[in-house]
Scaffold this motif. Sequence first.
Motif, PDB file in Angstrom:
ATOM      1  N   ASP A 135       0.798  -1.229   0.000  1.00  0.00           N
ATOM      2  CA  ASP A 135       0.000   0.000   0.000  1.00  0.00           C
ATOM      3  C   ASP A 135       0.832   1.281   0.000  1.00  0.00           C
ATOM      4  O   ASP A 135       0.277   2.379  -0.047  1.00  0.00           O
ATOM      5  N   ARG A 136       2.154   1.169   0.070  1.00  0.00           N
ATOM      6  CA  ARG A 136       3.016   2.350   0.028  1.00  0.00           C
ATOM      7  C   ARG A 136       4.172   2.106  -0.935  1.00  0.00           C
ATOM      8  O   ARG A 136       4.962   1.183  -0.761  1.00  0.00           O
ATOM      9  N   PHE A 137       4.257   2.943  -1.949  1.00  0.00           N
ATOM     10  CA  PHE A 137       5.280   2.829  -2.986  1.00  0.00           C
ATOM     11  C   PHE A 137       6.059   4.122  -3.051  1.00  0.00           C
ATOM     12  O   PHE A 137       5.496   5.210  -2.950  1.00  0.00           O
ATOM     13  N   GLN A 138       7.390   4.002  -3.213  1.00  0.00           N
ATOM     14  CA  GLN A 138       8.208   5.203  -3.284  1.00  0.00           C
ATOM     15  C   GLN A 138       9.418   4.984  -4.189  1.00  0.00           C
ATOM     16  O   GLN A 138      10.097   3.955  -4.099  1.00  0.00           O
ATOM     17  N   VAL A 139       9.668   5.946  -5.062  1.00  0.00           N
ATOM     18  CA  VAL A 139      10.882   5.953  -5.878  1.00  0.00           C
ATOM     19  C   VAL A 139      12.024   6.532  -5.057  1.00  0.00           C
ATOM     20  O   VAL A 139      11.866   7.565  -4.398  1.00  0.00           O
ATOM     21  N   LEU A 140      13.203   5.855  -5.095  1.00  0.00           N
ATOM     22  CA  LEU A 140      14.354   6.312  -4.325  1.00  0.00           C
ATOM     23  C   LEU A 140      15.430   6.988  -5.164  1.00  0.00           C
ATOM     24  O   LEU A 140      16.120   7.886  -4.686  1.00  0.00           O
ATOM     25  N   GLY A 141      15.622   6.534  -6.395  1.00  0.00           N
ATOM     26  CA  GLY A 141      16.670   7.142  -7.212  1.00  0.00           C
ATOM     27  C   GLY A 141      17.008   6.309  -8.420  1.00  0.00           C
ATOM     28  O   GLY A 141      16.442   5.238  -8.649  1.00  0.00           O
ATOM     29  N   LYS A 142      17.954   6.793  -9.208  1.00  0.00           N
ATOM     30  CA  LYS A 142      18.395   6.130 -10.432  1.00  0.00           C
ATOM     31  C   LYS A 142      19.717   5.400 -10.188  1.00  0.00           C
ATOM     32  O   LYS A 142      20.590   5.896  -9.474  1.00  0.00           O
ATOM     33  N   MET A 143      19.857   4.229 -10.817  1.00  0.00           N
ATOM     34  CA  MET A 143      21.084   3.449 -10.666  1.00  0.00           C
ATOM     35  C   MET A 143      21.166   2.424 -11.792  1.00  0.00           C
ATOM     36  O   MET A 143      20.220   2.244 -12.572  1.00  0.00           O
ATOM     37  N   LEU A 144      22.299   1.720 -11.868  1.00  0.00           N
ATOM     38  CA  LEU A 144      22.481   0.662 -12.850  1.00  0.00           C
ATOM     39  C   LEU A 144      21.947  -0.663 -12.310  1.00  0.00           C
ATOM     40  O   LEU A 144      21.670  -0.805 -11.124  1.00  0.00           O
ATOM     41  N   ILE A 145      21.794  -1.651 -13.204  1.00  0.00           N
ATOM     42  CA  ILE A 145      21.386  -2.983 -12.770  1.00  0.00           C
ATOM     43  C   ILE A 145      22.596  -3.687 -12.175  1.00  0.00           C
ATOM     44  O   ILE A 145      23.506  -4.113 -12.876  1.00  0.00           O
ATOM     45  N   ASN A 146      22.625  -3.776 -10.875  1.00  0.00           N
ATOM     46  CA  ASN A 146      23.652  -4.517 -10.159  1.00  0.00           C
ATOM     47  C   ASN A 146      23.088  -4.798  -8.775  1.00  0.00           C
ATOM     48  O   ASN A 146      23.018  -3.902  -7.937  1.00  0.00           O
ATOM     49  N   GLU A 147      22.677  -6.041  -8.542  1.00  0.00           N
ATOM     50  CA  GLU A 147      21.997  -6.355  -7.291  1.00  0.00           C
ATOM     51  C   GLU A 147      22.885  -6.134  -6.067  1.00  0.00           C
ATOM     52  O   GLU A 147      22.378  -5.940  -4.952  1.00  0.00           O
ATOM     53  N   ASN A 148      24.202  -6.151  -6.255  1.00  0.00           N
ATOM     54  CA  ASN A 148      25.111  -5.915  -5.128  1.00  0.00           C
ATOM     55  C   ASN A 148      25.256  -4.440  -4.790  1.00  0.00           C
ATOM     56  O   ASN A 148      25.910  -4.090  -3.803  1.00  0.00           O
ATOM     57  N   TRP A 149      24.666  -3.577  -5.598  1.00  0.00           N
ATOM     58  CA  TRP A 149      24.772  -2.144  -5.370  1.00  0.00           C
ATOM     59  C   TRP A 149      23.608  -1.594  -4.552  1.00  0.00           C
ATOM     60  O   TRP A 149      23.483  -0.382  -4.399  1.00  0.00           O
ATOM     61  N   MET A 150      22.756  -2.451  -4.035  1.00  0.00           N
ATOM     62  CA  MET A 150      21.664  -1.988  -3.157  1.00  0.00           C
ATOM     63  C   MET A 150      21.503  -3.003  -2.032  1.00  0.00           C
ATOM     64  O   MET A 150      21.278  -4.190  -2.277  1.00  0.00           O
ATOM     65  N   LYS A 151      21.648  -2.526  -0.792  1.00  0.00           N
ATOM     66  CA  LYS A 151      21.603  -3.431   0.357  1.00  0.00           C
ATOM     67  C   LYS A 151      20.941  -2.749   1.551  1.00  0.00           C
ATOM     68  O   LYS A 151      21.226  -1.581   1.850  1.00  0.00           O
ATOM     69  N   TRP A 152      20.092  -3.512   2.230  1.00  0.00           N
ATOM     70  CA  TRP A 152      19.434  -3.031   3.443  1.00  0.00           C
ATOM     71  C   TRP A 152      20.386  -3.121   4.632  1.00  0.00           C
ATOM     72  O   TRP A 152      21.238  -4.005   4.698  1.00  0.00           O
ATOM     73  N   ALA A 153      20.201  -2.209   5.571  1.00  0.00           N
ATOM     74  CA  ALA A 153      20.956  -2.247   6.816  1.00  0.00           C
ATOM     75  C   ALA A 153      20.617  -3.513   7.594  1.00  0.00           C
ATOM     76  O   ALA A 153      19.519  -4.074   7.432  1.00  0.00           O
ATOM     77  N   PRO A 154      21.530  -3.998   8.435  1.00  0.00           N
ATOM     78  CA  PRO A 154      21.295  -5.257   9.150  1.00  0.00           C
ATOM     79  C   PRO A 154      20.197  -5.179  10.202  1.00  0.00           C
ATOM     80  O   PRO A 154      19.641  -6.212  10.584  1.00  0.00           O
ATOM     81  N   LYS A 180      18.239  -1.598  11.005  1.00  0.00           N
ATOM     82  CA  LYS A 180      17.329  -0.489  10.721  1.00  0.00           C
ATOM     83  C   LYS A 180      16.659  -0.631   9.355  1.00  0.00           C
ATOM     84  O   LYS A 180      17.130  -1.360   8.494  1.00  0.00           O
ATOM     85  N   SER A 181      15.550   0.090   9.171  1.00  0.00           N
ATOM     86  CA  SER A 181      14.936   0.206   7.843  1.00  0.00           C
ATOM     87  C   SER A 181      15.646   1.332   7.104  1.00  0.00           C
ATOM     88  O   SER A 181      15.141   2.450   6.948  1.00  0.00           O
ATOM     89  N   GLN A 182      16.834   1.003   6.670  1.00  0.00           N
ATOM     90  CA  GLN A 182      17.718   1.969   6.016  1.00  0.00           C
ATOM     91  C   GLN A 182      18.348   1.236   4.840  1.00  0.00           C
ATOM     92  O   GLN A 182      18.771   0.090   4.968  1.00  0.00           O
ATOM     93  N   ILE A 183      18.407   1.898   3.692  1.00  0.00           N
ATOM     94  CA  ILE A 183      18.948   1.242   2.509  1.00  0.00           C
ATOM     95  C   ILE A 183      20.130   2.037   1.966  1.00  0.00           C
ATOM     96  O   ILE A 183      20.114   3.271   1.935  1.00  0.00           O
ATOM     97  N   ILE A 242      22.534   6.846   1.119  1.00  0.00           N
ATOM     98  CA  ILE A 242      21.803   6.213   2.219  1.00  0.00           C
ATOM     99  C   ILE A 242      20.459   6.914   2.384  1.00  0.00           C
ATOM    100  O   ILE A 242      20.404   8.152   2.425  1.00  0.00           O
ATOM    101  N   ILE A 243      19.388   6.127   2.489  1.00  0.00           N
ATOM    102  CA  ILE A 243      18.047   6.690   2.698  1.00  0.00           C
ATOM    103  C   ILE A 243      17.364   5.948   3.840  1.00  0.00           C
ATOM    104  O   ILE A 243      17.379   4.713   3.889  1.00  0.00           O
ATOM    105  N   ASP A 244      16.762   6.703   4.744  1.00  0.00           N
ATOM    106  CA  ASP A 244      15.951   6.127   5.811  1.00  0.00           C
ATOM    107  C   ASP A 244      14.552   5.842   5.286  1.00  0.00           C
ATOM    108  O   ASP A 244      13.954   6.672   4.604  1.00  0.00           O
ATOM    109  N   ILE A 245      14.034   4.659   5.612  1.00  0.00           N
ATOM    110  CA  ILE A 245      12.684   4.284   5.236  1.00  0.00           C
ATOM    111  C   ILE A 245      11.871   4.177   6.523  1.00  0.00           C
ATOM    112  O   ILE A 245      12.353   3.593   7.496  1.00  0.00           O
ATOM    113  N   PRO A 246      10.657   4.717   6.591  1.00  0.00           N
ATOM    114  CA  PRO A 246       9.882   5.279   5.484  1.00  0.00           C
ATOM    115  C   PRO A 246       9.922   6.796   5.379  1.00  0.00           C
ATOM    116  O   PRO A 246       9.056   7.380   4.725  1.00  0.00           O
ATOM    117  N   THR A 247      10.863   7.477   6.041  1.00  0.00           N
ATOM    118  CA  THR A 247      10.858   8.935   5.986  1.00  0.00           C
ATOM    119  C   THR A 247      11.194   9.470   4.595  1.00  0.00           C
ATOM    120  O   THR A 247      10.707  10.520   4.184  1.00  0.00           O
TER     121      THR A 247
END
Length: 406
Positions: A237-256, A258-261, A279-284
């Motif tokens: 029920d909540r969708f948000q765009v964070l930014g632009k990047m290349l396709i590389n699954e190792n280039w996006m990782k959640w914090a161990p 916190k809800s921080q990516i 770094i972006i805090d979710i859901p702020t």
Amino acid sequence: MVFRLLLLITLIYFNFSLSVSAETSLKAAFIRNNQLWIKEGEKETQLTTNKYVYSPKWSKDGRFIAYVVGDKNGDKTYLYIYDSNEKDSYQPYPTIQSNYFKWSPISNQLAFKDGGVLNVTKTKNGRPQDFDNVSLGVSDFEWFPNGKEFIVSSQSNLLPTGWEPVHLFKVPLNANLDTNKITPFYTIQTNTTDLFAIDAEDFKWSADGKWVSFLATATASWSADSNTLSVLSSEGDRFQVLGKMLINENWMKWAPIKSQIAFISGEGRFYVVNKNTTIIDIPTFYKRKEYTPKGYVDLDLEWLSSDEVIVARAKENKEWNEGPVPTMYTTLYVINLISGEQKQITFPKKNELDISPQVVGTNITWYRMNEKKNQGDVWVKNWRSGQEYRWLKNVDSAPTFFSKAN
């Protein structure tokens, strides 16, 4: 005096024991000369011969390693499983071709794609064997954290009026191709200005299971230069765009915790400029910060702790504009998100680069390679106290470590 000497000897022995314990606790699957190997402590064991092996992945409990066997070009790929209890490899179903698979987060069940069909293995004599069909029309998928459902994407179609929206679905494990059991989860409304996408890929759940990140990917040529990192709540029920990047699954990782990516933002298919650790805090969402200094690019990342991130960093190369793409000589840095301090922690020699940082317990590991060689070495350092040392020699790529957090 004698007491002090005994105390010193005891402390040295204790620290040595801790270092050895940390070292011998490491367990990894890796590829050397195209063959699958494992190493546990100091013992290396070769598991395959005369094959081309790709993508080893550990099961939840570490008993099994799923991997792909193909030809030299990665074509005609078949799924294999190594059973560490029985010391043998087998095919869960011999005629199925697949190179995309994921272990359940709660059991030794394997989900895999055959074309656009999502399948899950059955269990026979305690081993993943045979399979059930789950759903058709699948582009990408990921298990829900409960291990009972999947989030599934289906690539949009090009109509005379333009591209359709990208549809996400919730698919129960026992769907068995019954479309009545499958429910819409979210529809990504796309456009050609700020969110052009025809698919959703590389789903990853936050540590608390409340958010899932993914890349909204465009058509092939466009996608090589830019894709849209997005997040969606677990309820859809909540969708948000964070930014632009290349396709590389190792280039996006959640914090161990916190809800921080953390992700490497930036457009452009070449790695020479515009690749920034963000770094972006979710859901702020509004609390967004970039950490890459001016004049540099970050080309890999890993969380060290809830307040520290490791990056592989190199000097940018604005002078290059044609010809062979230059090698970016990366070294590892640790970024402290609280103090803002950034510290270099590896020091490769000339013509060497350090990539693929991983954190296993209190150990940092990385893959060190020389641009003139086809293989590299794996190095390890106990982050809090130890000296770096070489743990694997002459391997084809970074290993896949097993930990209880897998």
